[in-house]
Design a protein around this motif. Structure first.
Motif, PDB file in Angstrom:
ATOM      1  N   VAL A 215       1.154  -1.720   0.300  1.00 19.58           N
ATOM      2  CA  VAL A 215       0.066  -0.728  -0.369  1.00 19.58           C
ATOM      3  C   VAL A 215       0.618   1.461   0.123  1.00 19.58           C
ATOM      4  O   VAL A 215       0.522   1.953  -1.023  1.00 19.58           O
ATOM      5  CB  VAL A 215      -1.146   0.006   1.705  1.00 19.58           C
ATOM      6  CG1 VAL A 215      -1.327   1.170   1.578  1.00 19.58           C
ATOM      7  CG2 VAL A 215      -2.134  -0.795   1.501  1.00 19.58           C
ATOM      8  N   ASP A 216       1.719   1.126   0.702  1.00 17.69           N
ATOM      9  CA  ASP A 216       2.898   2.309   0.996  1.00 17.69           C
ATOM     10  C   ASP A 216       3.914   2.222   1.928  1.00 17.69           C
ATOM     11  O   ASP A 216       3.441   0.789   2.977  1.00 17.69           O
ATOM     12  CB  ASP A 216       1.779   3.929   1.162  1.00 17.69           C
ATOM     13  CG  ASP A 216       1.468   3.655   2.508  1.00 17.69           C
ATOM     14  OD1 ASP A 216       1.920   3.328   3.481  1.00 17.69           O
ATOM     15  OD2 ASP A 216       0.207   4.269   3.321  1.00 17.69           O
TER      16      ASP A 216
ATOM     17  N   ASP B  70       2.875   6.137  -1.709  1.00 14.01           N
ATOM     18  CA  ASP B  70       1.574   6.024  -1.679  1.00 14.01           C
ATOM     19  C   ASP B  70       1.160   5.376  -2.925  1.00 14.01           C
ATOM     20  O   ASP B  70       0.614   5.768  -3.895  1.00 14.01           O
ATOM     21  CB  ASP B  70       1.286   6.903  -1.175  1.00 14.01           C
ATOM     22  CG  ASP B  70       0.262   7.169  -0.894  1.00 14.01           C
ATOM     23  OD1 ASP B  70      -0.471   5.398  -0.922  1.00 14.01           O
ATOM     24  OD2 ASP B  70      -0.253   7.797   0.089  1.00 14.01           O
ATOM     25  N   SER B  71       0.516   4.081  -2.952  1.00 14.00           N
ATOM     26  CA  SER B  71       0.280   2.786  -4.957  1.00 14.00           C
ATOM     27  C   SER B  71      -1.492   2.952  -4.274  1.00 14.00           C
ATOM     28  O   SER B  71      -2.233   3.595  -5.365  1.00 14.00           O
ATOM     29  CB  SER B  71       0.660   2.153  -4.516  1.00 14.00           C
ATOM     30  OG  SER B  71       2.155   1.818  -4.743  1.00 14.00           O
ATOM     31  N   LYS B  72      -1.807   3.641  -3.118  1.00 14.20           N
ATOM     32  CA  LYS B  72      -3.050   3.968  -2.773  1.00 14.20           C
ATOM     33  C   LYS B  72      -4.118   4.617  -3.339  1.00 14.20           C
ATOM     34  O   LYS B  72      -4.583   4.492  -4.335  1.00 14.20           O
ATOM     35  CB  LYS B  72      -3.209   2.937  -1.399  1.00 14.20           C
ATOM     36  CG  LYS B  72      -5.109   3.135  -0.968  1.00 14.20           C
ATOM     37  CD  LYS B  72      -5.192   3.240   0.033  1.00 14.20           C
ATOM     38  CE  LYS B  72      -6.743   3.766   0.356  1.00 14.20           C
ATOM     39  NZ  LYS B  72      -7.355   3.182   2.101  1.00 14.20           N
ATOM     40  N   THR B  73      -2.942   6.191  -2.453  1.00 18.38           N
ATOM     41  CA  THR B  73      -3.443   7.478  -3.193  1.00 18.38           C
ATOM     42  C   THR B  73      -3.320   7.588  -4.781  1.00 18.38           C
ATOM     43  O   THR B  73      -4.325   7.526  -5.564  1.00 18.38           O
ATOM     44  CB  THR B  73      -2.556   8.070  -2.572  1.00 18.38           C
ATOM     45  OG1 THR B  73      -3.259   7.910  -1.138  1.00 18.38           O
ATOM     46  CG2 THR B  73      -3.111   9.139  -3.211  1.00 18.38           C
TER      47      THR B  73
ATOM     48  N   HIS C 111      -5.404   6.069  -6.931  1.00 14.05           N
ATOM     49  CA  HIS C 111      -7.709   6.899  -6.913  1.00 14.05           C
ATOM     50  C   HIS C 111      -6.259   7.957  -8.058  1.00 14.05           C
ATOM     51  O   HIS C 111      -8.225   8.465  -9.152  1.00 14.05           O
ATOM     52  CB  HIS C 111      -7.626   7.325  -5.627  1.00 14.05           C
ATOM     53  CG  HIS C 111      -8.253   6.025  -4.255  1.00 14.05           C
ATOM     54  ND1 HIS C 111      -9.306   5.355  -4.702  1.00 14.05           N
ATOM     55  CD2 HIS C 111      -7.837   5.743  -3.092  1.00 14.05           C
ATOM     56  CE1 HIS C 111      -9.634   4.549  -4.177  1.00 14.05           C
ATOM     57  NE2 HIS C 111      -8.377   4.793  -2.956  1.00 14.05           N
TER      58      HIS C 111
ATOM     59  N   GLN D  37      -2.511  -6.942   1.435  1.00 11.06           N
ATOM     60  CA  GLN D  37      -1.934  -5.504   1.137  1.00 11.06           C
ATOM     61  C   GLN D  37      -2.380  -5.285  -0.595  1.00 11.06           C
ATOM     62  O   GLN D  37      -2.798  -4.104  -0.812  1.00 11.06           O
ATOM     63  CB  GLN D  37       0.198  -5.199   0.564  1.00 11.06           C
ATOM     64  CG  GLN D  37       0.211  -5.191   2.206  1.00 11.06           C
ATOM     65  CD  GLN D  37       0.851  -3.841   3.192  1.00 11.06           C
ATOM     66  OE1 GLN D  37       1.116  -2.559   2.626  1.00 11.06           O
ATOM     67  NE2 GLN D  37       0.039  -3.806   4.789  1.00 11.06           N
TER      68      GLN D  37
ATOM     69  N   ILE E   7      -5.988  -4.669  -0.562  1.00 11.74           N
ATOM     70  CA  ILE E   7      -6.552  -2.677  -0.644  1.00 11.74           C
ATOM     71  C   ILE E   7      -6.218  -1.784  -1.130  1.00 11.74           C
ATOM     72  O   ILE E   7      -6.907  -1.221  -1.945  1.00 11.74           O
ATOM     73  CB  ILE E   7      -5.397  -2.380   0.644  1.00 11.74           C
ATOM     74  CG1 ILE E   7      -5.361  -3.383   2.485  1.00 11.74           C
ATOM     75  CG2 ILE E   7      -5.834  -0.834   0.543  1.00 11.74           C
ATOM     76  CD1 ILE E   7      -5.103  -2.981   2.981  1.00 11.74           C
ATOM     77  N   LEU E   8      -5.119  -2.413  -2.381  1.00  9.54           N
ATOM     78  CA  LEU E   8      -4.795  -2.138  -3.470  1.00  9.54           C
ATOM     79  C   LEU E   8      -5.770  -2.158  -4.883  1.00  9.54           C
ATOM     80  O   LEU E   8      -6.470  -1.408  -5.652  1.00  9.54           O
ATOM     81  CB  LEU E   8      -3.550  -2.569  -4.197  1.00  9.54           C
ATOM     82  CG  LEU E   8      -2.892  -1.682  -3.192  1.00  9.54           C
ATOM     83  CD1 LEU E   8      -1.433  -2.118  -3.747  1.00  9.54           C
ATOM     84  CD2 LEU E   8      -2.416  -0.086  -3.106  1.00  9.54           C
TER      85      LEU E   8
ATOM     86  N   ALA F  59      -9.181  -0.515  -3.808  1.00 12.15           N
ATOM     87  CA  ALA F  59      -9.021   0.818  -3.860  1.00 12.15           C
ATOM     88  C   ALA F  59      -9.733   1.306  -5.954  1.00 12.15           C
ATOM     89  O   ALA F  59      -9.790   1.788  -6.653  1.00 12.15           O
ATOM     90  CB  ALA F  59      -6.934   1.215  -4.402  1.00 12.15           C
TER      91      ALA F  59
END
Length: 294
Positions: free
Chosen positions: A188-189, A217-220, A223, A249, A252-253, A256
């Motif tokens: 995620v990060d 920060d892959s999640k942000t 998005h 992890q 979660i991605l 997103a």
């Protein structure tokens, strides 16, 4: 000391020893029939970087009508040459049974401070490296017949997502030219990694997150990417026995991506360690299917 020397801990271009003196020719036989050529590119701050471009030449009397180009971002240790045999297997598997009218190419980036590239690694610097590599690919290949896939492994998945998120702010048309995104053993990060790896509140590591200069920060970033290119076909590839990235992890991605309406799939390669995904037949099959699908 961990705060001061964090870049030395996160980025390890000299592990294992002599990684920076590796030669492409030493792996040429293992890569056949794929051939790898070196190219130079400069980042926006003037840092000279090395790219490796690999492909399998079609028959001389055929001209490919469709070209899939993969931009590869490596993990945080070692150099590109030892990775070339594994990347070549992807090329061979993708070309097997395909029409001679279709061609595959992999372009691999050597970050600053890695292998033959100048400079010292940091997130700010590697973001500039990713920008230079993306621009090189997007300007080198014919947009009318080329599909571009971005592939990042481990910390390279962070470089891939952050690089594409940056591209969305500087060149939205360029981001919309990207057809596929492959995240191999992503996280995620780095903040989430510290908390997941050291959940005990009595240990100091989780309290270092405010001092991290690298976050990836892959999640942000996903998005941000999804708001510009929701049609981007995305594959999250996890290692079943990953000893580095904690479980959960990738999920979660994936969520997103789904929140942005992206075409996302998540696969787990059974029995694979963190760096074993491409070495496993199952992992290669998932990657090839993604390349074929774009």
């Amino acid at each position: 000391m961990m705060v001061i020397f964090q870049n030395k801990i996160i980025y390890m271009p000299s592990v294992p020893p002599f990684s920076r003196s590796e030669k492409v020719n030493d792996y040429a036989r293992q890569c056949q029939p794929a051939v790898w050529n070196e190219h130079d590119v400069r980042a926006a701050d003037g840092t000279l970087l090395k790219l490796l471009e690999g492909s399998i030449t079609n028959a001389p009397d055929t001209k490919p009508e469709e070209h899939v180009v993969v931009l590869y971002f490596q993990g945080n240790a070692s150099s590109l040459p030892p990775r070339l045999p594994y990347l070549s297997r992807i090329l061979k598997a993708a070309m097997a049974g395909q029409s001679p009218k279709k061609q595959y190419t992999i372009v691999a980036l050597s970050y600053r401070g890695y292998w033959k590239s100048q400079g010292s690694p940091s997130q700010a610097g590697i973001e500039l490296d990713a920008e230079a590599a993306l621009n090189w690919v997007l300007t080198r290949y014919d947009p009318d017949r080329t599909k571009v896939v971005v592939w990042g492994q481990s910390i390279g998945a962070g470089a891939a997502t952050v690089g594409l998120a940056n591209l969305s702010r500087t060149d939205k048309d360029g981001l919309q030219r990207i057809s596929g995104l492959l995240l191999e053993t992503p996280f995620v990060d780095l903040k989430a990694m510290l908390v997941a790896l050291y959940p005990q509140k009595f240990l100091p590591y989780r309290y270092l997150t405010p001092f991290l200069r690298s976050t990836w920060d892959s999640k942000t970033s996903l998005h941000t990417i999804g708001k510009v290119n929701p049609d981007l076909r995305t594959l999250i590839l996890e290692a079943g026995d990953d000893e580095i990235v904690p479980a959960g992890q990738g999920a979660i991605l994936e969520n997103a991506c789904k929140e942005e309406g992206m075409n996302v799939d998540r696969k787990t390669v059974s029995g694979a360690l963190h760096t074993d995904v491409v070495a496993k037949g199952q992992g290669r099959n998932h990657i090839v299917k993604l390349l074929e699908s774009v």
